[in-house]
Write a protein that holds these residues in place. Structure first.
Motif, PDB file in Angstrom:
ATOM      1  N   ARG A  75      32.777 -22.713  30.931  1.00 12.61           N
ATOM      2  CA  ARG A  75      32.188 -22.049  32.088  1.00 12.61           C
ATOM      3  C   ARG A  75      30.839 -21.448  31.696  1.00 12.61           C
ATOM      4  NH1 ARG A  75      33.352 -20.902  36.831  1.00 12.61           N
ATOM      5  NH2 ARG A  75      35.468 -21.707  36.785  1.00 12.61           N
ATOM      6  N   ASP A  76      29.849 -21.751  32.541  1.00 12.21           N
ATOM      7  CA  ASP A  76      28.498 -21.269  32.276  1.00 12.21           C
ATOM      8  C   ASP A  76      28.014 -20.632  33.570  1.00 12.21           C
ATOM      9  OD1 ASP A  76      25.965 -20.863  31.447  1.00 12.21           O
ATOM     10  OD2 ASP A  76      25.409 -22.965  31.242  1.00 12.21           O
ATOM     11  N   GLY A  77      28.285 -19.336  33.755  1.00 12.66           N
ATOM     12  CA  GLY A  77      28.025 -18.697  35.048  1.00 12.66           C
ATOM     13  C   GLY A  77      28.941 -19.321  36.085  1.00 12.66           C
ATOM     14  N   ASP A  78      28.332 -19.804  37.185  1.00  8.67           N
ATOM     15  CA  ASP A  78      29.127 -20.468  38.214  1.00  8.67           C
ATOM     16  C   ASP A  78      29.389 -21.921  37.866  1.00  8.67           C
ATOM     17  OD1 ASP A  78      29.357 -18.238  39.696  1.00  8.67           O
ATOM     18  OD2 ASP A  78      27.683 -18.705  41.054  1.00  8.67           O
ATOM     19  N   ALA A  79      28.613 -22.452  36.930  1.00  8.54           N
ATOM     20  CA  ALA A  79      28.730 -23.878  36.603  1.00  8.54           C
ATOM     21  C   ALA A  79      29.874 -24.124  35.629  1.00  8.54           C
ATOM     22  CB  ALA A  79      27.429 -24.362  36.008  1.00  8.54           C
ATOM     23  N   ARG A 129      42.495 -24.758  31.790  1.00  6.16           N
ATOM     24  CA  ARG A 129      41.852 -23.733  30.955  1.00  6.16           C
ATOM     25  C   ARG A 129      40.370 -23.992  30.802  1.00  6.16           C
ATOM     26  NH1 ARG A 129      45.891 -23.640  26.066  1.00  6.16           N
ATOM     27  NH2 ARG A 129      47.630 -22.698  27.132  1.00  6.16           N
ATOM     28  N   ALA A 130      39.610 -22.932  30.929  1.00  8.85           N
ATOM     29  CA  ALA A 130      38.168 -23.036  30.686  1.00  8.85           C
ATOM     30  C   ALA A 130      37.795 -21.951  29.676  1.00  8.85           C
ATOM     31  CB  ALA A 130      37.401 -22.859  31.990  1.00  8.85           C
ATOM     32  N   TYR A 131      36.678 -22.182  28.986  1.00  4.72           N
ATOM     33  CA  TYR A 131      36.275 -21.273  27.918  1.00  4.72           C
ATOM     34  C   TYR A 131      34.821 -20.853  28.122  1.00  4.72           C
ATOM     35  CZ  TYR A 131      40.474 -23.195  25.810  1.00  4.72           C
ATOM     36  OH  TYR A 131      41.766 -23.570  25.587  1.00  4.72           O
ATOM     37  N   THR A 132      34.453 -19.776  27.465  1.00  5.68           N
ATOM     38  CA  THR A 132      33.035 -19.416  27.427  1.00  5.68           C
ATOM     39  C   THR A 132      32.379 -20.261  26.328  1.00  5.68           C
ATOM     40  OG1 THR A 132      33.365 -17.747  25.742  1.00  5.68           O
ATOM     41  CG2 THR A 132      33.604 -17.025  28.028  1.00  5.68           C
ATOM     42  N   ALA A 133      31.061 -20.232  26.267  1.00  2.00           N
ATOM     43  CA  ALA A 133      30.356 -20.996  25.230  1.00  2.00           C
ATOM     44  C   ALA A 133      30.793 -20.546  23.837  1.00  2.00           C
ATOM     45  CB  ALA A 133      28.862 -20.828  25.405  1.00  2.00           C
ATOM     46  N   ALA A 137      38.501 -17.218  26.338  1.00  3.86           N
ATOM     47  CA  ALA A 137      39.028 -17.679  27.628  1.00  3.86           C
ATOM     48  C   ALA A 137      38.127 -17.256  28.783  1.00  3.86           C
ATOM     49  CB  ALA A 137      40.430 -17.115  27.823  1.00  3.86           C
ATOM     50  N   ALA A 138      37.934 -18.179  29.729  1.00  2.86           N
ATOM     51  CA  ALA A 138      37.169 -17.881  30.950  1.00  2.86           C
ATOM     52  C   ALA A 138      38.056 -18.262  32.134  1.00  2.86           C
ATOM     53  CB  ALA A 138      35.872 -18.684  30.961  1.00  2.86           C
ATOM     54  N   ALA A 139      37.577 -17.984  33.353  1.00  2.00           N
ATOM     55  CA  ALA A 139      38.387 -18.302  34.541  1.00  2.00           C
ATOM     56  C   ALA A 139      38.664 -19.802  34.596  1.00  2.00           C
ATOM     57  CB  ALA A 139      37.623 -17.861  35.783  1.00  2.00           C
ATOM     58  N   SER A 140      39.898 -20.144  34.906  1.00  8.49           N
ATOM     59  CA  SER A 140      40.302 -21.554  34.906  1.00  8.49           C
ATOM     60  C   SER A 140      39.652 -22.296  36.074  1.00  8.49           C
ATOM     61  CB  SER A 140      41.820 -21.657  34.986  1.00  8.49           C
ATOM     62  OG  SER A 140      42.264 -21.069  36.178  1.00  8.49           O
ATOM     63  N   ASP A 141      39.749 -23.613  36.024  1.00  8.88           N
ATOM     64  CA  ASP A 141      39.092 -24.422  37.065  1.00  8.88           C
ATOM     65  C   ASP A 141      39.879 -25.708  37.267  1.00  8.88           C
ATOM     66  OD1 ASP A 141      36.935 -25.671  38.692  1.00  8.88           O
ATOM     67  OD2 ASP A 141      35.787 -23.982  37.915  1.00  8.88           O
ATOM     68  N   ARG A 142      39.246 -26.656  37.928  1.00  8.34           N
ATOM     69  CA  ARG A 142      39.836 -27.954  38.219  1.00  8.34           C
ATOM     70  C   ARG A 142      39.160 -28.983  37.321  1.00  8.34           C
ATOM     71  NH1 ARG A 142      40.039 -28.648  44.467  1.00  8.34           N
ATOM     72  NH2 ARG A 142      42.056 -27.654  44.165  1.00  8.34           N
TER      73      ARG A 142
END
Ligand code: SF4
Length: 329
Positions: A75-79, A129-133, A137-142
């Motif tokens: 996750r990179d901001g909203d992207a 699962r999504a991660y920061t750079a 852990a970052a907010a999960s996504d699709r």
């Protein structure tokens, strides 16, 4: 005898090829990053008799090969980006371009549903699962492919393979696959208002078991069909119909539908069998028997007494009974 009386619905359900897209690894194909698979036996051994599967492995089809470096979402901001876990190589644009092209291709195949592999950065439908750079852990996504599939085909029934373990979700997903096929078949040809009325009449009880208010809304669309643009009618009917079926059919709504059907026997059934039917419906309400029990008894009397309106209700058999989906809900 039953198939003659209810032949229209039965043949429609059974004889048509129903294509369902599937993440290839769920069919046992060794396409995962480590060369393995996630074969789901229920899919191949049970659903395989009723559906034609269209296998798609986005990561192999985009040219990553097997075995390959595992990927993850960052996750990179909203992207959201798709990168190699060790190398950090960015595959986002490549995957997005591939997904856009492949989903258009899949649309032409007339899919009636899609089963995705849970948790995959490509195929996962939710909570991937999504991660920061930096790797936390970052907010999960699709997953990226799943996101494009669901964006382009918003009415297509889509689930993850984990849903097949839950009897209620499984029944609902498979019911929607068959329903999507029926409604798509209706609107794919030069349909008439009469055919739409007949379709709506057959689906009424099924919709009521999910969303009674949607049944009224669908009725309004049907009533105005002669005065509206055909494309708009098809679009709005399909969209309300599929949204309605996506709402869980609760015990209370099923009981309402069953009791409504029982009302049609007032003049044809003796009081004793009517009481027996009412009592079985109460047993279902009290979770003493599964839905298949009152449905089977109702169908028996519908056939025996040729209750025409009920005989054509999809609610009585929205999917092949061999799947035994209502034995567990
Ligand atoms: S989850 Fe999707 S991308 Fe991953 S191996 Fe299975 S089909 Fe391929």
């Amino acid at each position: 005898m039953r198939s003659e009386k209810r032949g229209f619905v039965d043949r429609e359900i059974r004889d048509a090829e129903i294509r369902v897209g599937v993440s290839s690894c769920l069919l046992g194909e060794p396409v995962r990053y480590d060369g393995g698979h996630k074969h789901d036996r229920y899919l191949t051994d049970v659903l395989g008799s009723h559906f034609s599967f269209v296998a798609v492995c986005p990561e192999v089809e985009v040219g990553m090969g097997t075995p390959r470096e595992p990927l993850r979402l960052v996750r990179d901001g909203d992207a959201i980006r798709m990168v190699g876990v060790d190398s950090g190589d960015d595959h986002t644009e490549r995957m997005r371009k591939y997904a856009a092209r492949r989903v258009v291709e899949l649309e032409t195949l007339g899919l009636s549903g899609y089963l995705l592999k849970k948790g995959s950065p490509s195929c996962g439908m939710e909570r991937v699962r999504a991660y920061t750079a930096r790797g936390s852990a970052a907010a999960s996504d699709r997953g990226l492919f799943a996101a494009e599939l669901m964006r382009r085909l918003p009415l297509l029934p889509v689930e993850e393979e984990g849903c097949l373990d839950d009897a209620t979700v499984r029944e609902n997903f498979i019911e929607r696959v068959f329903a999507y096929k029926r409604v798509a078949d209706l609107f794919s040809g030069r349909w008439t208002t009469g055919e739409l009325v007949a379709f709506h009449t057959r689906e009424k009880m099924l919709v009521c078991a999910h969303a009674p208010t949607a049944e009224k809304e669908l009725g309004r669309i049907v009533a105005g069909a002669g005065r509206a643009a055909r494309g708009a009618v098809a679009q709005s009917y399909t969209s309300v119909f599929m949204a309605a079926l996506g709402k869980p059919a609760t015990t209370r709504r099923n009981v309402n539908v069953l009791q409504h059907m029982l009302g049609h026997f007032r003049d044809v059934l003796e009081p004793a069998p009517r009481r027996a039917l009412a009592s079985i419906i109460e047993d279902y309400r009290n979770a003493l028997v599964p839905l298949v029990v009152p449905i089977t008894l109702l169908r028996h009397y519908v056939d025996l007494h040729s209750v025409g309106y009920l005989a054509h209700q999809t609610y009585l058999e929205p999917h092949p009974k061999e799947l035994m989906l209502r034995n567990h809900v």
